[in-house]
Design a protein around this motif. Structure first.
Motif, PDB file in Angstrom:
ATOM      1  N   GLN A  67       0.779  -1.131  -0.181  1.00  0.00           N
ATOM      2  CA  GLN A  67      -0.027   0.055  -0.012  1.00  0.00           C
ATOM      3  C   GLN A  67       0.824   1.313   0.152  1.00  0.00           C
ATOM      4  N   ALA A  68       1.886   1.191   0.735  1.00  0.00           N
ATOM      5  CA  ALA A  68       3.075   2.482   0.771  1.00  0.00           C
ATOM      6  C   ALA A  68       3.542   2.434  -0.539  1.00  0.00           C
ATOM      7  N   ARG A  69       3.886   1.705  -1.339  1.00  0.00           N
ATOM      8  CA  ARG A  69       4.382   1.927  -2.536  1.00  0.00           C
ATOM      9  C   ARG A  69       3.354   1.995  -3.749  1.00  0.00           C
ATOM     10  N   LEU A  70       2.048   1.851  -3.249  1.00  0.00           N
ATOM     11  CA  LEU A  70       0.979   2.475  -4.300  1.00  0.00           C
ATOM     12  C   LEU A  70       0.763   3.848  -4.324  1.00  0.00           C
ATOM     13  N   ARG A  71       0.921   4.279  -2.834  1.00  0.00           N
ATOM     14  CA  ARG A  71       0.813   5.717  -2.577  1.00  0.00           C
ATOM     15  C   ARG A  71       2.058   6.452  -3.079  1.00  0.00           C
ATOM     16  N   ALA A 115      -6.163   1.383   4.096  1.00  0.00           N
ATOM     17  CA  ALA A 115      -5.939   2.857   3.978  1.00  0.00           C
ATOM     18  C   ALA A 115      -5.797   3.345   5.375  1.00  0.00           C
ATOM     19  N   ALA A 116      -6.170   2.507   6.477  1.00  0.00           N
ATOM     20  CA  ALA A 116      -6.099   3.114   7.705  1.00  0.00           C
ATOM     21  C   ALA A 116      -4.658   3.550   7.876  1.00  0.00           C
ATOM     22  N   PRO A 117      -4.685   4.581   8.479  1.00  0.00           N
ATOM     23  CA  PRO A 117      -3.218   5.054   9.023  1.00  0.00           C
ATOM     24  C   PRO A 117      -2.354   4.317   9.935  1.00  0.00           C
TER      25      PRO A 117
END
Length: 132
Positions: free
Chosen positions: A53-57, A130-132
């Motif tokens: 998810q971090a890479r997607l962001r 998507a949660a922080p």
């Protein structure tokens, strides 16, 4: 993890191992667990998804739009004759092959906040990846 888009598919493609493929992926692709790798130190599948998810962001922040996640299998891949044995490139080409052969498997990212999470956790995106 990224696959090039190809002529008929302009969106960026990112190969991802679903939960049922994850352990086999770590055995098949030990480079994934190297420091700085997406599955560094053999992290859990949930943590792998958070890193993904971090890479997607990061990709979205770099201006990529229309990102598609390609669920891929942990299969040993043979490099084409005469090419370097680059594990990341092999997985990227595999993701592109899967996307072209099975476009119905592609997962659009990001999902809406109230839509199911892309990771298959059976929960809403906003309460999962998507949660922080």
């Amino acid at each position: 993890m990224a696959a090039s888009a190809g002529a008929g598919r302009p969106e960026p493609l990112l190969g991802w191992f679903p939960a049922e493929e994850y352990e086999a992926a770590l055995r098949t692709w030990p480079d994934l667990t190297e420091p700085g790798g997406i599955a560094a130190a053999g992290r859990s599948h949930a943590d792998y998804c958070k890193a993904f998810q971090a890479r997607l962001r990061e990709a979205a922040a770099a201006g990529m739009t229309g990102i598609k996640i390609v669920p891929i299998r942990a299969v040993p891949l043979q490099p084409p004759h005469g090419t370097a044995d680059d594990p990341g490139l092999l997985r990227a080409n595999h993701a592109l092959d899967v996307a072209q052969a099975h476009p119905e498997l592609l997962i659009s990212w990001p999902p809406g906040r109230n839509e199911p999470c892309w990771c298959g956790a059976q929960t809403k995106y906003k309460k999962c990846c998507a949660a922080p």
